[in-house]
Write a protein that holds these residues in place. Structure first.
Motif, PDB file in Angstrom:
ATOM      1  N   GLN A   3       6.963 -10.391   3.379  1.00 34.75           N
ATOM      2  CA  GLN A   3       8.070 -10.994   4.128  1.00 34.75           C
ATOM      3  C   GLN A   3       9.410 -10.740   3.454  1.00 34.75           C
ATOM      4  OE1 GLN A   3       7.810 -12.261   7.118  1.00 34.75           O
ATOM      5  NE2 GLN A   3       5.626 -11.856   7.047  1.00 34.75           N
ATOM      6  N   ARG A   4       9.379 -10.725   2.118  1.00 35.00           N
ATOM      7  CA  ARG A   4      10.647 -10.571   1.374  1.00 35.00           C
ATOM      8  C   ARG A   4      11.084  -9.107   1.292  1.00 35.00           C
ATOM      9  NH1 ARG A   4       9.621 -12.795  -4.119  1.00 35.00           N
ATOM     10  NH2 ARG A   4      11.437 -11.519  -4.535  1.00 35.00           N
ATOM     11  N   SER A   5      10.133  -8.197   1.522  1.00 39.10           N
ATOM     12  CA  SER A   5      10.469  -6.763   1.360  1.00 39.10           C
ATOM     13  C   SER A   5      11.336  -6.289   2.537  1.00 39.10           C
ATOM     14  CB  SER A   5       9.195  -5.929   1.312  1.00 39.10           C
ATOM     15  OG  SER A   5       8.695  -5.805   2.619  1.00 39.10           O
ATOM     16  N   THR A   6      11.841  -5.058   2.374  1.00 44.06           N
ATOM     17  CA  THR A   6      12.706  -4.513   3.450  1.00 44.06           C
ATOM     18  C   THR A   6      11.861  -4.014   4.625  1.00 44.06           C
ATOM     19  OG1 THR A   6      12.700  -2.480   2.206  1.00 44.06           O
ATOM     20  CG2 THR A   6      14.673  -3.838   2.003  1.00 44.06           C
ATOM     21  N   THR A  36      10.373  -1.193   5.314  1.00 47.59           N
ATOM     22  CA  THR A  36      10.766   0.110   5.877  1.00 47.59           C
ATOM     23  C   THR A  36       9.525   0.884   6.307  1.00 47.59           C
ATOM     24  OG1 THR A  36      10.672   1.129   3.736  1.00 47.59           O
ATOM     25  CG2 THR A  36      12.822   0.314   4.401  1.00 47.59           C
ATOM     26  N   VAL A  37       9.773   1.857   7.169  1.00 41.99           N
ATOM     27  CA  VAL A  37       8.676   2.678   7.701  1.00 41.99           C
ATOM     28  C   VAL A  37       7.976   3.429   6.562  1.00 41.99           C
ATOM     29  CG1 VAL A  37       8.189   4.638   9.213  1.00 41.99           C
ATOM     30  CG2 VAL A  37       9.826   2.898   9.926  1.00 41.99           C
ATOM     31  N   GLU A  38       8.785   3.858   5.581  1.00 38.99           N
ATOM     32  CA  GLU A  38       8.242   4.649   4.487  1.00 38.99           C
ATOM     33  C   GLU A  38       7.234   3.829   3.651  1.00 38.99           C
ATOM     34  OE1 GLU A  38      11.547   4.495   5.124  1.00 38.99           O
ATOM     35  OE2 GLU A  38      11.490   6.459   6.111  1.00 38.99           O
ATOM     36  N   GLN A  39       7.465   2.494   3.592  1.00 35.53           N
ATOM     37  CA  GLN A  39       6.590   1.666   2.746  1.00 35.53           C
ATOM     38  C   GLN A  39       5.337   1.176   3.470  1.00 35.53           C
ATOM     39  OE1 GLN A  39       9.299  -1.373   1.617  1.00 35.53           O
ATOM     40  NE2 GLN A  39      10.158  -0.210  -0.083  1.00 35.53           N
ATOM     41  N   ALA A  40       5.234   1.483   4.767  1.00 35.61           N
ATOM     42  CA  ALA A  40       4.144   0.930   5.575  1.00 35.61           C
ATOM     43  C   ALA A  40       2.768   1.282   4.998  1.00 35.61           C
ATOM     44  CB  ALA A  40       4.265   1.421   7.011  1.00 35.61           C
ATOM     45  N   GLN A  41       2.641   2.518   4.532  1.00 37.30           N
ATOM     46  CA  GLN A  41       1.361   2.991   4.002  1.00 37.30           C
ATOM     47  C   GLN A  41       0.902   2.117   2.829  1.00 37.30           C
ATOM     48  OE1 GLN A  41       0.061   6.112   5.402  1.00 37.30           O
ATOM     49  NE2 GLN A  41      -1.781   5.247   4.499  1.00 37.30           N
ATOM     50  N   ARG A  42       1.904   1.836   1.947  1.00 42.13           N
ATOM     51  CA  ARG A  42       1.586   1.058   0.746  1.00 42.13           C
ATOM     52  C   ARG A  42       1.127  -0.369   1.133  1.00 42.13           C
ATOM     53  NH1 ARG A  42       4.680  -1.744  -3.172  1.00 42.13           N
ATOM     54  NH2 ARG A  42       6.557  -1.458  -1.941  1.00 42.13           N
ATOM     55  N   TRP A  43       1.886  -0.970   2.054  1.00 45.98           N
ATOM     56  CA  TRP A  43       1.524  -2.330   2.494  1.00 45.98           C
ATOM     57  C   TRP A  43       0.152  -2.346   3.159  1.00 45.98           C
ATOM     58  CZ3 TRP A  43       3.751  -6.136   0.288  1.00 45.98           C
ATOM     59  CH2 TRP A  43       5.105  -6.050  -0.085  1.00 45.98           C
ATOM     60  N   MET A  44      -0.225  -1.253   3.814  1.00 43.74           N
ATOM     61  CA  MET A  44      -1.518  -1.157   4.483  1.00 43.74           C
ATOM     62  C   MET A  44      -2.635  -1.133   3.432  1.00 43.74           C
ATOM     63  SD  MET A  44      -2.622  -1.119   7.504  1.00 43.74           S
ATOM     64  CE  MET A  44      -4.040  -0.753   8.489  1.00 43.74           C
ATOM     65  N   LEU A  76       4.167   3.943  14.391  1.00 43.72           N
ATOM     66  CA  LEU A  76       3.063   3.123  14.918  1.00 43.72           C
ATOM     67  C   LEU A  76       2.364   2.376  13.783  1.00 43.72           C
ATOM     68  CD1 LEU A  76       1.580   5.549  17.569  1.00 43.72           C
ATOM     69  CD2 LEU A  76       3.088   3.605  17.915  1.00 43.72           C
ATOM     70  N   LEU A  77       2.224   3.051  12.619  1.00 40.98           N
ATOM     71  CA  LEU A  77       1.593   2.413  11.462  1.00 40.98           C
ATOM     72  C   LEU A  77       2.417   1.199  11.022  1.00 40.98           C
ATOM     73  CD1 LEU A  77      -0.639   2.558   9.231  1.00 40.98           C
ATOM     74  CD2 LEU A  77       1.041   3.778   7.839  1.00 40.98           C
ATOM     75  N   ALA A  78       3.742   1.374  11.014  1.00 40.99           N
ATOM     76  CA  ALA A  78       4.628   0.272  10.598  1.00 40.99           C
ATOM     77  C   ALA A  78       4.454  -0.918  11.543  1.00 40.99           C
ATOM     78  CB  ALA A  78       6.076   0.752  10.594  1.00 40.99           C
ATOM     79  N   ASP A  79       4.340  -0.614  12.863  1.00 36.63           N
ATOM     80  CA  ASP A  79       4.142  -1.689  13.847  1.00 36.63           C
ATOM     81  C   ASP A  79       2.820  -2.414  13.586  1.00 36.63           C
ATOM     82  OD1 ASP A  79       6.462  -0.990  15.004  1.00 36.63           O
ATOM     83  OD2 ASP A  79       5.588   0.060  16.727  1.00 36.63           O
ATOM     84  N   ARG A  80       1.796  -1.613  13.301  1.00 36.31           N
ATOM     85  CA  ARG A  80       0.466  -2.169  13.052  1.00 36.31           C
ATOM     86  C   ARG A  80       0.488  -3.077  11.819  1.00 36.31           C
ATOM     87  NH1 ARG A  80      -4.752   0.654  14.244  1.00 36.31           N
ATOM     88  NH2 ARG A  80      -3.596   2.490  14.814  1.00 36.31           N
TER      89      ARG A  80
END
Ligand code: ADP
Length: 579
Positions: free
Chosen positions: A68-71, A73-81, A7-11
């Motif tokens: 946009q250029r990154s993959t 992934t679900v694992e990276q969602a936290q960092r992007w947030m 859900l975080l990745a979707d957000r």
């Protein structure tokens, strides 16, 4: 239920998707603000502010571009947030700085313009960060705090009053953002569940397509074997019916139509037993039918007088095979019938012929044998040696012929069920001793002695005396014939529980392996050349087997350790003797 990480990745994806719109709106408002405030006394502050806003917005666009250029992934969602939160605070800071300008600029128009801009960006922020109340709060705080502070420290009471309203307005906005956040969350959940459902549906469809293909292949095979089977049934010379569990005809083959004279259409759907069998047979047939349905086991052979359509009666041998489905339910019954009327008639004629012929032969032969015995005994004078030799040959061969005729007659009688057996309590040991005495002379002809080694004085069997003696005579004479001269044939008695066993043990050549399966059949002899030498018809053991079985016993043989054969038979103990 989708995982929180998903859900975080979707957000995060949703928020990054909106980022360029937010950045464009920011740039537009900055440009308008610069334009509106360009004549201000503090225009250098306005330009400074717009440079900062430009730098922050550029940084946020760079962030978006990297995302946009990154993959993603679900694992990276936290960092992007985390980066997004920083971006939101920085974005809020742009408008916080504008709020600070409020206190530097003097004209009322400028003040009004800034208040309107701040209100606008707060409302716009709600739309921008609707899917995360936390981001909205982080964005709004740098706007509200300096503005509130500035208003609260103002000289005018009215302005100070407004300072109280600003945090209130902020709190309400965060509350609204929170509600929107929850709505988005529900939306993300639904979207995830829908995607999962779609994926499962696709997998299911794929499996279904595969299974459909397999079913199509299997169906093809079933159809092919069905056609083959139908052809077999169609061409079979045996009458075949498919009946439902109530005995009504479902299918009938041409052989059945031909055999019974009914057209398939006349039989279809009707209870076959009522058409083909006499009412007197009905009760017994019904009982067997029910028993077959219960046991789900084939019934065969069922010999029944069967009525054809024209009333003519034939004897048929029927077999019934229930077809059972996967749940163990009988779905239909295959009945196969064969007309054996002619076969039975042929058997009857053959039996009649052999017994008539044997009887007709026996009477004159007995007379011939009697006459020859009289001549050979010297009672009617002594013929010369040459004639005597010939009459002796004639006597021996007449004797063999008589034995053969007697054996054939016996066998025919047993097989026709016409040989009477009178079963009664018999002391077995006494009977066996008697048979030894009766056959002693025969044994002596071959230089063989019979000896009994066991004792079972009180053992009673349920048997027919004459038939037991007949069986013993045959086994003892075989043992004598096949034993070497000077040998002893041992006779044993054994208690086997419900049965008593008699064993006849010889030291003969044994039974060749290839002959084992045939030894109890008619006219079976391992070595035909011995027949001439030792006599015998090959019928003795066949008769023994049937006689022993008629008395409810068993017969068999086994190789004897050290050479020779043991022939044995068992007879049931008499009821009084069974413990
Ligand atoms: P037959 O009147 O020829 O003896 P049987 O039915 O009694 O007829 O025996 C069939 C054949 O079984 C014999 O011809 C012989 O080949 C074999 N056989 C029977 N008893 C013995 C035995 N004790 N030892 C060896 N062979 C035997």
């Amino acid at each position: 239920m989708p995982e929180p990480r998903l859900l975080l990745a979707d957000r995060v994806a949703q928020l990054y998707g909106q980022l360029p719109i937010g950045a464009a709106a920011t740039l537009l408002i900055v440009v308008i603000s610069v334009y509106a405030l360009r004549r201000s006394d503090q225009s250098w502050i306005v330009y400074g502010w717009s440079s900062v806003a430009l730098a922050i917005t550029t940084a946020r666009l760079l962030l978006w571009w990297n995302y946009q250029r990154s993959t993603r992934t679900v694992e990276q969602a936290q960092r992007w947030m985390r980066w997004l939160t920083l971006g939101a605070i920085a974005n809020g800071l742009i408008w916080g700085l504008l709020a600070s300008l409020f206190f530097e600029l003097m004209t009322e128009h400028e003040h009004l313009f800034i208040v309107l801009v701040l209100g606008g960006v707060m409302v716009g922020g709600i739309a921008m960060y609707a899917s995360s109340w936390f981001l909205f709060a982080a964005y709004g705080a740098p706007i509200v705090l300096p503005f509130t502070y500035g208003l609260a420290t103002h000289d005018d009471v009215l302005v100070r009053g407004v300072a109280i309203l600003i945090p209130l307005f902020y709190a309400v906005s965060v509350g609204v953002a929170y509600r929107l956040d929850q709505l988005f969350l529900a939306g993300f959940r639904t979207q995830r569940a829908y995607r999962q459902l779609n994926a499962e549906c696709a997998a299911l469809n794929q499996r279904l397509a595969q299974q459909l293909q397999e079913i199509a292949v299997a169906r093809g095979q079933v159809e092919a074997s069905g056609r083959k089977l139908a052809l077999f049934v169609e061409r079979s010379p045996v009458a075949v019916f498919e009946l439902d569990p109530q005995g009504r005809a479902l299918n009938v083959n041409p052989a059945a139509e031909h055999l019974l004279g009914f057209a398939a259409s006349e039989l279809s759907g009707r209870p076959v037993a009522e058409l083909l069998f006499a009412p007197e047979q009905a009760a017994e047939l019904l009982a067997r039918w029910r028993q077959m349905l219960r046991a789900r086991q084939p019934v065969m052979p069922l010999r029944q007088t069967t009525r054809r359509r024209d009333g003519h009666e034939i004897v048929c041998e029927w077999s019934l095979t229930p077809l059972v489905n996967a749940e163990g339910r009988v779905i239909s019954v295959i009945a196969q019938g064969r007309d054996i009327t002619q076969q039975l008639e042929a058997e009857r004629l053959k039996q009649e012929f052999t017994s008539t012929l044997s009887h007709e032969l026996r009477t004159p032969l007995t007379a011939v044998l009697g006459a020859l015995q009289l001549v050979n005994s010297g009672a009617v004078g002594s013929p010369d040696a040459e004639v005597r030799e010939l009459t002796q040959i004639a006597e021996r061969n007449s004797q063999r012929l008589l034995e053969l005729i007697n054996d054939v007659l016996d066998l025919e009688k047993v097989e026709a069920g016409k040989l009477p057996v009178e079963l009664q309590a018999m002391p077995l040991e006494e009977l066996v001793r008697e048979s030894l005495t009766l056959n002693r002379a025969y044994g002596e002809r071959f230089g063989v002695r019979f000896a009994m080694s066991d004792e079972l004085p009180s053992a009673l069997v349920h048997a027919d005396r004459r038939r037991v003696l007949q069986v013993m005579t045959n086994l003892l004479s075989n043992a004598a014939k096949f034993s070497p001269e000077g040998a002893t044939v041992e006779v044993t008695l054994q208690d086997q529980g419900s049965h008593l066993r008699v064993g006849v043990h010889d030291r003969g050549p044994g039974i060749p392996h290839g002959f084992h399966a045939r030894i109890f059949s008619r006219f079976a002899q391992a070595d035909m050349s011995l027949t001439r030498e030792k006599g015998g018809t090959g019928l003795g053991l066949a008769i023994c087997k049937r006689l022993v079985e008629l008395m409810g016993g068993r017969i068999g043989f086994s190789a004897r350790a050290g050479g020779g054969t043991t022939f044995w038979f068992e007879l049931p103990k008499h009821a009084a003797a069974v413990p």
